[in-house]
Motif scaffolding. Structure first.
Motif, PDB file in Angstrom:
ATOM      1  N   LEU A  17      -4.807  29.881  35.426  1.00 57.58           N
ATOM      2  CA  LEU A  17      -4.045  31.065  35.833  1.00 57.58           C
ATOM      3  C   LEU A  17      -2.989  30.720  36.877  1.00 57.58           C
ATOM      4  O   LEU A  17      -1.866  31.237  36.834  1.00 57.58           O
ATOM      5  N   MET A  18      -3.314  29.827  37.802  1.00 60.21           N
ATOM      6  CA  MET A  18      -2.338  29.434  38.824  1.00 60.21           C
ATOM      7  C   MET A  18      -1.177  28.664  38.190  1.00 60.21           C
ATOM      8  O   MET A  18      -0.003  28.871  38.553  1.00 60.21           O
ATOM      9  N   ARG A  19      -1.489  27.786  37.234  1.00 59.27           N
ATOM     10  CA  ARG A  19      -0.397  27.077  36.558  1.00 59.27           C
ATOM     11  C   ARG A  19       0.489  28.040  35.784  1.00 59.27           C
ATOM     12  O   ARG A  19       1.719  27.881  35.742  1.00 59.27           O
ATOM     13  N   LEU A  20      -0.130  29.055  35.188  1.00 54.58           N
ATOM     14  CA  LEU A  20       0.648  30.054  34.475  1.00 54.58           C
ATOM     15  C   LEU A  20       1.549  30.836  35.427  1.00 54.58           C
ATOM     16  O   LEU A  20       2.725  31.105  35.096  1.00 54.58           O
ATOM     17  N   ALA A  21       1.043  31.173  36.599  1.00 58.80           N
ATOM     18  CA  ALA A  21       1.863  31.896  37.583  1.00 58.80           C
ATOM     19  C   ALA A  21       3.025  31.029  38.056  1.00 58.80           C
ATOM     20  O   ALA A  21       4.163  31.499  38.197  1.00 58.80           O
ATOM     21  N   ASN A  22       2.733  29.761  38.355  1.00 64.16           N
ATOM     22  CA  ASN A  22       3.821  28.872  38.778  1.00 64.16           C
ATOM     23  C   ASN A  22       4.863  28.697  37.682  1.00 64.16           C
ATOM     24  O   ASN A  22       6.067  28.636  37.951  1.00 64.16           O
ATOM     25  N   LEU A  23       4.411  28.621  36.445  1.00 60.70           N
ATOM     26  CA  LEU A  23       5.348  28.491  35.344  1.00 60.70           C
ATOM     27  C   LEU A  23       6.210  29.731  35.216  1.00 60.70           C
ATOM     28  O   LEU A  23       7.429  29.645  34.935  1.00 60.70           O
ATOM     29  N   ASP A  24       5.627  30.905  35.452  1.00 58.40           N
ATOM     30  CA  ASP A  24       6.414  32.133  35.399  1.00 58.40           C
ATOM     31  C   ASP A  24       7.472  32.150  36.501  1.00 58.40           C
ATOM     32  O   ASP A  24       8.620  32.548  36.264  1.00 58.40           O
ATOM     33  N   ASP A  25       7.105  31.700  37.703  1.00 60.48           N
ATOM     34  CA  ASP A  25       8.088  31.637  38.796  1.00 60.48           C
ATOM     35  C   ASP A  25       9.226  30.673  38.445  1.00 60.48           C
ATOM     36  O   ASP A  25      10.408  30.962  38.711  1.00 60.48           O
ATOM     37  N   CYS A  26       8.890  29.553  37.852  1.00 59.14           N
ATOM     38  CA  CYS A  26       9.932  28.589  37.468  1.00 59.14           C
ATOM     39  C   CYS A  26      10.881  29.173  36.426  1.00 59.14           C
ATOM     40  O   CYS A  26      12.106  28.975  36.484  1.00 59.14           O
ATOM     41  N   ILE A  27      10.290  29.921  35.511  1.00 58.43           N
ATOM     42  CA  ILE A  27      11.134  30.538  34.478  1.00 58.43           C
ATOM     43  C   ILE A  27      12.075  31.562  35.089  1.00 58.43           C
ATOM     44  O   ILE A  27      13.268  31.633  34.753  1.00 58.43           O
ATOM     45  N   GLN A  28      11.581  32.379  36.027  1.00 58.90           N
ATOM     46  CA  GLN A  28      12.438  33.366  36.673  1.00 58.90           C
ATOM     47  C   GLN A  28      13.547  32.702  37.471  1.00 58.90           C
ATOM     48  O   GLN A  28      14.706  33.155  37.450  1.00 58.90           O
ATOM     49  N   ASP A  29      13.212  31.598  38.172  1.00 65.18           N
ATOM     50  CA  ASP A  29      14.249  30.869  38.920  1.00 65.18           C
ATOM     51  C   ASP A  29      15.295  30.296  37.967  1.00 65.18           C
ATOM     52  O   ASP A  29      16.509  30.326  38.268  1.00 65.18           O
ATOM     53  N   ALA A  30      14.865  29.779  36.823  1.00 64.00           N
ATOM     54  CA  ALA A  30      15.815  29.216  35.880  1.00 64.00           C
ATOM     55  C   ALA A  30      16.740  30.305  35.328  1.00 64.00           C
ATOM     56  O   ALA A  30      17.954  30.087  35.161  1.00 64.00           O
ATOM     57  N   LEU A  31      16.198  31.498  35.073  1.00 63.09           N
ATOM     58  CA  LEU A  31      17.026  32.593  34.580  1.00 63.09           C
ATOM     59  C   LEU A  31      18.048  33.028  35.620  1.00 63.09           C
ATOM     60  O   LEU A  31      19.225  33.281  35.309  1.00 63.09           O
ATOM     61  N   ALA A  32      17.633  33.094  36.866  1.00 64.46           N
ATOM     62  CA  ALA A  32      18.570  33.480  37.936  1.00 64.46           C
ATOM     63  C   ALA A  32      19.665  32.440  38.093  1.00 64.46           C
ATOM     64  O   ALA A  32      20.850  32.769  38.274  1.00 64.46           O
ATOM     65  N   THR A  33      19.276  31.174  38.039  1.00 64.64           N
ATOM     66  CA  THR A  33      20.283  30.103  38.166  1.00 64.64           C
ATOM     67  C   THR A  33      21.279  30.148  36.999  1.00 64.64           C
ATOM     68  O   THR A  33      22.482  29.932  37.186  1.00 64.64           O
TER      69      THR A  33
END
Length: 626
Positions: free
Chosen positions: A275-291
């Motif tokens: 679950l923690m890896r999934l949360a971190n992956l979601d944060d990375c995806i959101q950062d990539a979309l913003a960038t």
């Protein structure tokens, strides 16, 4: 059929067979060794959305109002029986939390009569119902083979329709390449669909290693032990194998509904780390979309600022493309112009040459026109000379044919239609069953010599050359294809077909001579009748036979005249119907070669239809059957 897991003896027998055959399980078994797959004891549980013991009606609701009058009416009247499916004929399943059972159900179950499909008295109805049950258990099946690191299935089998023990066709995985054929692990998925199902359902998904398979036997005929439901058998070159220790669970009619309920209620969950890896992956995806959005805005701003430069650059590139296109068009036009100029020069030179040739032709035409009157005079004289020579040649041919008939007389045999002799020797018409070999060989030698001479005198080359050696004459065939020998005898030999083929070629030569003179033979097998017909037409005519030139034949005396052998109609020939041979009767005919008296030899017509008048060139005496 019981499973192998429940039968320890069967597993011991399989293990014992494995110990007896250690060579059947090499450590290097690969997918390229797999030749086929079959399934035994196919069992499919129809999918159900909920689990229940019986049909629910108003009486089974716990809060239903039960009055004394209603209870008395139920007790006095016969209770109605509700229809149940074939999976609910047994005792109702006790779900967790439902320990108590209504006593009314127990009394109703004890009084209900049997509703099995085969409980009736009509055998035909029972047979139809049993057939329907068997059809409901049959299914359409197919399987697919998957391998790790390979996208999509490696092999998809054909569909086996309406079968409980499907056996699929053999296959060869060597065509998939070494990436697949050298693997020893695979995933097999079995798909099935019954008549009540609309789509195929994944029935078995088996992940296995080929090293873990158990040996069953050389073939299934020698294996008599029971197999578990949905057993998948693998066919190799050395026998049949299966995986008895890793069979998938089966949902059959005898499986407990409680275990099914537990399996449906249990859901796998994830660990905290996942679950923690999934949360971190979601944060990375959101950062990539913003960038990405930020970069997109910056690029759009730069493009708007430099819009004028971009448009100028685009116009410059368009101008360069237009210039290069124009240059290519100018080069193509110049090339076409050079070709047109060269073509013009060639046409001018050709016209000039034609004009010069026309001038030369006109001069030659004028010279020829001046010689035309003389040429016309010469043409008339040449035509008359040609006609005269033609008539003389016909007379010479008549004279030569008369001489040939006197040398080789062809006479009919009395009492036998279309049977003739040549120089007194009988020759059958292509029927050489019981013959005198020497007589037939001599007759064929005379016939070949006569045909050989006629080909020269008539100026008609025959297609099959002859070599007349009296009774040892031969004929050559240069026309036919794929003949081992080209020379054939005209005398009877031991190899009979070669002799008959030689006679056939001789008949073809006679037919060719007749066709050249405009005649048509009735039957190619009639050798002497056709030859007699040809000579008859060649000697026909009422004019006098021309004289032989002096010195043309040795032995002629000076001052003597060639005897007149013209064939005219006479009363003697009409009445007698015979030909008086001058050699046999010298007193009745003219002496040959001009020696003796000038008395003409009497020769009667051989054929009945020419007794009154002389025949024309198209007359055919053989039609009368003389």
């Amino acid at each position: 059929m019981s499973s192998t897991r429940d039968n320890p003896d069967s597993s011991n027998d399989v293990a014992g067979s494995q110990r007896q055959r250690p060579w059947l399980f090499p450590s290097n078994r690969r997918l390229r060794h797999l030749q086929g797959v079959s399934v035994r004891n196919l069992v499919i549980d129809p999918p159900s959305n909920r689990s229940r013991g019986k049909t629910i009606d108003d009486d089974d609701i716990p809060n239903t109002l039960q009055s004394p009058a209603k209870a008395m009416a139920k007790a006095e009247s016969r209770s109605l029986q509700h229809s149940r499916s074939f999976t609910d004929l047994k005792n109702p399943v006790k779900l967790p939390g439902n320990d108590a059972e209504d006593p009314r159900h127990e009394s109703r179950r004890s009084r209900r009569r049997s509703t099995l499909p085969w409980s009736g008295d009509n055998a035909e109805v029972r047979q139809i119902k049993l057939g329907d049950i068997m059809q409901s258990r049959m299914a359409d099946t197919w399987f697919s083979i998957h391998c790790d690191n390979v996208e999509g299935p490696v092999y998809i089998s054909e569909v086996i329709e309406k079968a409980t023990n499907p056996s699929f066709q053999s296959f060869d995985l060597n065509t998939c390449g070494p990436l697949v054929s050298r693997l020893d692990e695979m995933t097999l998925k079995l798909w099935a669909k019954t008549a009540a199902m609309r789509e195929y359902t994944l029935l078995v998904e088996l992940q296995l290693s080929l090293r873990s398979l158990q040996f069953v036997g050389k073939s299934l005929d020698s294996f008599h032990q029971p197999l578990p439901p949905n057993s998948i058998l693998f066919h190799f070159a050395d026998g049949v194998y299966t995986n008895l220790t890793d069979l998938p669970p089966v949902q059959g009619p005898g499986t407990s509904k409680v275990s099914e309920w537990h399996q449906k209620s249990a859901h796998p969950t994830s660990s905290y780390d996942a679950l923690m890896r999934l949360a971190n992956l979601d944060d990375c995806i959101q950062d990539a979309l913003a960038t990405r959005e930020k970069l997109e805005a910056q690029i759009n701003t730069i493009l708007e600022k430099n819009q004028h430069a971009i448009s100028s650059l685009s116009k410059a590139s368009q101008a360069q493309d237009h210039l290069s296109f124009t240059k290519r068009a100018v080069a193509a036009e110049k090339k076409q112009l050079r070709g047109s100029t060269k073509r013009k020069e060639e046409l001018v030179a050709s016209i000039k040459a034609r004009r010069e040739a026309m001038v030369v032709g006109r001069e030659s035409q004028d010279r020829t026109r001046s010689h035309l009157p003389d040429a016309q005079v010469k043409l008339a004289s040449s035509a008359s000379l040609l006609e005269k020579n033609t008539e003389e040649s016909k007379g010479q041919i008549r004279r030569i044919c008369e001489d040939l008939l006197s040398v080789y007389p062809i006479e009919p045999i009395p009492g036998k239609p279309l049977a003739f002799t040549i120089a007194g020797l009988a020759l059958p018409n292509s029927s050489f069953g019981d013959i005198d070999r020497e007589s037939v060989a001599a007759a064929l030698g005379f016939t070949a010599h006569l045909v050989f001479l006629l080909s020269f005198y008539l100026s008609t080359p025959i297609p099959y050359p002859l070599k007349p050696y009296s009774s040892a004459s031969i004929i050559h065939d240069p026309v036919s294809v794929a003949l081992p020998q080209r020379t054939f005898p005209l005398y009877p030999v031991n190899v009979h077909y070669r002799f008959e083929y030689g006679v056939f070629l001789l008949n073809k030569d006679i037919e060719f001579l007749m066709t050249a003179r405009g005649l048509r033979p009735l039957d190619i097998r009639h050798t002497l009748p056709n030859l007699k017909y040809l000579l008859y037409v060649l000697t026909a005519g009422g004019a006098e036979i021309p004289l032989r030139k002096a010195g043309g034949v040795r032995g002629l005396l000076l001052g003597r005249v060639t005897p007149n052998l013209s064939r005219r109609d006479s009363e003697d020939s009409v009445t007698s119907g015979e030909w008086i041979n001058p050699r046999k009767f010298p007193d009745a005919g003219t002496k040959m070669n001009g020696v003796g008296d000038k008395t003409k030899g009497k020769r009667a017509s051989t054929f009945a239809d020419v007794s009154a008048t002389s025949p024309g060139p198209n007359a055919h005496p053989l039609r009368t059957g003389a």
